[in-house]
Design an enzyme around this catalytic site. Structure first.
Site, PDB file in Angstrom:
ATOM      1  N   GLU A 277       0.915  -1.344   0.120  1.00 43.15           N
ATOM      2  CA  GLU A 277       0.214   0.046   0.042  1.00 43.15           C
ATOM      3  C   GLU A 277       0.849   1.086   0.128  1.00 43.15           C
ATOM      4  O   GLU A 277       0.369   2.223   0.816  1.00 43.15           O
ATOM      5  CB  GLU A 277      -0.983   0.023   1.230  1.00 43.15           C
ATOM      6  CG  GLU A 277      -1.952  -1.150   1.274  1.00 43.15           C
ATOM      7  CD  GLU A 277      -2.852  -1.205   2.478  1.00 43.15           C
ATOM      8  OE1 GLU A 277      -2.669  -0.329   3.194  1.00 43.15           O
ATOM      9  OE2 GLU A 277      -3.675  -2.158   2.194  1.00 43.15           O
ATOM     10  N   GLU A 387      -5.909 -11.196  -1.006  1.00 42.13           N
ATOM     11  CA  GLU A 387      -6.441 -10.793   0.169  1.00 42.13           C
ATOM     12  C   GLU A 387      -7.960 -11.068  -0.013  1.00 42.13           C
ATOM     13  O   GLU A 387      -8.959  -9.770   0.559  1.00 42.13           O
ATOM     14  CB  GLU A 387      -6.213  -9.513   0.901  1.00 42.13           C
ATOM     15  CG  GLU A 387      -4.589  -9.368   1.210  1.00 42.13           C
ATOM     16  CD  GLU A 387      -4.316  -8.194   2.114  1.00 42.13           C
ATOM     17  OE1 GLU A 387      -5.022  -7.668   2.377  1.00 42.13           O
ATOM     18  OE2 GLU A 387      -2.884  -7.956   2.026  1.00 42.13           O
ATOM     19  N   ASP A 389     -11.877 -10.673  -0.005  1.00 33.80           N
ATOM     20  CA  ASP A 389     -13.016 -11.154   0.724  1.00 33.80           C
ATOM     21  C   ASP A 389     -13.963 -10.094   0.036  1.00 33.80           C
ATOM     22  O   ASP A 389     -13.832  -9.304  -0.701  1.00 33.80           O
ATOM     23  CB  ASP A 389     -12.890 -11.013   2.213  1.00 33.80           C
ATOM     24  CG  ASP A 389     -12.016  -9.542   2.586  1.00 33.80           C
ATOM     25  OD1 ASP A 389     -12.220  -8.731   1.731  1.00 33.80           O
ATOM     26  OD2 ASP A 389     -11.479  -9.622   3.716  1.00 33.80           O
TER      27      ASP A 389
HETATM   28  C1  GLA Z   1      -4.638  -4.794   4.176  1.00 42.81           C
HETATM   29  C2  GLA Z   1      -3.462  -5.619   4.649  1.00 42.81           C
HETATM   30  C3  GLA Z   1      -3.785  -6.791   5.726  1.00 42.81           C
HETATM   31  C4  GLA Z   1      -4.967  -6.744   6.567  1.00 42.81           C
HETATM   32  C5  GLA Z   1      -6.122  -5.808   5.735  1.00 42.81           C
HETATM   33  C6  GLA Z   1      -7.168  -5.516   6.687  1.00 42.81           C
HETATM   34  O1  GLA Z   1      -5.280  -5.526   3.267  1.00 42.81           O
HETATM   35  O2  GLA Z   1      -2.742  -5.859   3.762  1.00 42.81           O
HETATM   36  O3  GLA Z   1      -2.535  -7.064   6.324  1.00 42.81           O
HETATM   37  O4  GLA Z   1      -4.748  -6.203   7.625  1.00 42.81           O
HETATM   38  O5  GLA Z   1      -5.647  -4.872   5.298  1.00 42.81           O
HETATM   39  O6  GLA Z   1      -6.872  -4.637   7.707  1.00 42.81           O
END
Ligand code: GLA
Length: 470
Positions: A277, A387, A389
């Protein structure tokens, strides 16, 4: 989420790479074997035993053909042979290690071997010699079929493993690999300056090993969240900082952390989210502590430090909101990665977090994600869904229709990964709504709080494991 006939065909299709006959011809020519091109891309190698009596040991090396191929996760190798005139014996060798020895009777023979390997470049060799009492065998070798697969993983937090054995069972029984949701973040790994604590991170690795599944991405080496208090204490943005970090000091802090962590997990963690990020939604650099103190080259430095610590690790840049193109965030990440690649920075892959909030982020269609994936793949990058969801909006009642709607998004993202040869892994950010960084009511994961599969799980399996778990 319009049904997409083309991608349905795609998912039904076996993922196979056919290696060109030209590659084979070159390989054989280099080895000096007798070769005659044959029909349908097959190659014919004449394997001749030296003219010695049957009692003598054959000392001349057998004929050998070899192929080099680059693939995402390797699952199976299939090779067809035809032995004319006489029987022969064949040995299949992958990356220097014998995979299978077979007797090839006169006639046709298919060798099918399961061979699980991480993404990368491999060398396959086939060594052939006449069998039994034969002096000559004429063996036709057809181009091998390389079957790949996309492993499905879940982020887990070690604290849930110890407290909830049923959760551990679900993960081990259903998923192919795990990634640490929190246990490898700075706050846990280096709670005090220079004091590293690998207890929790090791638990994730030990869990995977003891249950026979893999560890995927190490998460995360450089981020702006979940950092220890001691970093903030000397952050120039902290009004109470009496002795703010200098650029040189913070580079050294970052180098020491990355080096220590990556070395500790060398051999256990095959790939890392090196920078997470670094770009904001408006496309500018995130003004995190690393950027403010070191400058934008902290990104490049982080990748170089990680590469030095483990030259075999695959190194990723990871971000959210980047699944589709034509938004400032996604396009800035693309530009950043283009620049890093052009400069020769060791960045090997890009992770698409894919936290979907349909009411906020919109719904990424398979077509839009695929088109975006293509441009990243064209940079020579590996891709992963890191990631995933899909939050069900609070305003939407949790009806079967809502779960089907959610499953459609999971299916589309899985299809985009499946149809892009550079997409190597598919990770959901958690396994069950029992434990999710989203609230339970968002119900964003593929298993419900009772650990039962939701339509989202069926959708993932339909696309990524049409023939079951390998
Ligand atoms: C981001 C991070 C993760 C996780 C999510 C939710 O996506 O990369 O480590 O913590 O946020 O907080």
């Amino acid at each position: 989420m319009t049904p997409d006939a083309a991608s349905a065909n795609q998912s039904a299709r076996a993922v196979a790479l056919r290696l060109s006959a030209a590659t084979l011809a070159i390989a054989i020519a280099a080895l000096g074997a007798t070769l005659t091109p044959s029909r349908a891309g097959a190659q014919e190698a004449t394997v001749q035993r030296p003219n010695v009596s049957h009692q003598r040991v054959v000392t001349k090396p057998p004929s050998e053909v070899s192929w080099r191929f680059t693939t995402r996760n390797l699952r199976q190798i299939k090779l067809r042979l035809r032995s004319a005139r006489c029987s022969s014996r064949a040995e299949l060798i992958l990356d220097g290690r014998s995979l299978e020895r077979v007797a090839v009777p006169k006639g046709r023979k298919t060798i099918g071997v399961k061979a699980f390997r991480d993404p990368g470049t491999h060398k396959l060799q086939l060594s052939v010699r006449p069998g039994g009492a034969c002096r000559r065998a004429r063996v036709t070798v057809y181009p091998p079929q390389i079957k790949e697969w996309i492993p499905i993983g879940a982020a887990i937090w070690s604290r849930h493993l110890s407290a909830d054995p049923a959760f551990g069972d679900l993960v081990a029984n259903e998923f192919d690999f795990v990634v640490p949701e929190n246990d490898m973040k700075w706050a846990y790994l280096q709670p005090r300056r220079g004091v590293f604590d690998f207890t929790l991170g090791d638990r994730v690795v030990d869990f995977a090993r003891s249950r026979g599944i893999d560890v995927g991405m190490g998460h995360v080496l450089v981020w702006h969240v979940q950092n220890p208090g001691w970093l903030w204490q000397r952050d120039p943005a902290n009004p109470d900082a009496t002795n703010p970090w200098t650029r040189e000091e913070l580079i050294e802090v970052m180098r020491e952390h990355i080096t220590t962590v990556v070395r500790h997990y060398r051999g256990a963690v095959p790939e890392w989210d090196v920078v997470n990020e670094a770009i904001t939604e408006n496309g500018s650099y995130r003004k995190n502590i690393w950027y403010r103190v070191i400058g934008p080259d902290y990104i490049e430095l982080a990748f170089r430090f990680a590469h030095q610590a483990d030259p075999d690790a695959r190194l990723y840049y990871n971000d959210y909101g980047t699944e589709t193109a034509n938004n400032p965030h996604s396009d800035a990440v693309y530009r950043l990665l283009s620049e890093l690649r052009a400069k020769g920075v060791p960045v090997h892959g890009v992770g698409f977090q894919t936290h979907v909030f349909p009411h906020l982020t919109g719904v990424p269609t398979a077509e839009a994600v695929s088109a975006n994936f293509r441009r990243y793949a064209d940079l020579g990058l590996r891709l992963q869904i890191t990631e995933l969801d899909v939050a069900i909006p609070g305003s939407m009642p949790k009806t079967p229709a809502a779960y089907e709607f959610q499953a459609g998004i999971y299916r589309d993202v899985a299809r985009a990964c499946q149809r892009q040869p550079a997409c190597e892994r598919f990770t959901t950010w958690g396994a069950t709504d029992r434990y999710s960084w989203l609230t339970k009511s968002a119900a964003g994961l593929p298993f419900d709080p009772q650990l039962q599969p939701k339509p989202a799980w069926t959708a993932i399996l339909d696309v990524l494991r049409p023939r079951g778990r390998p």
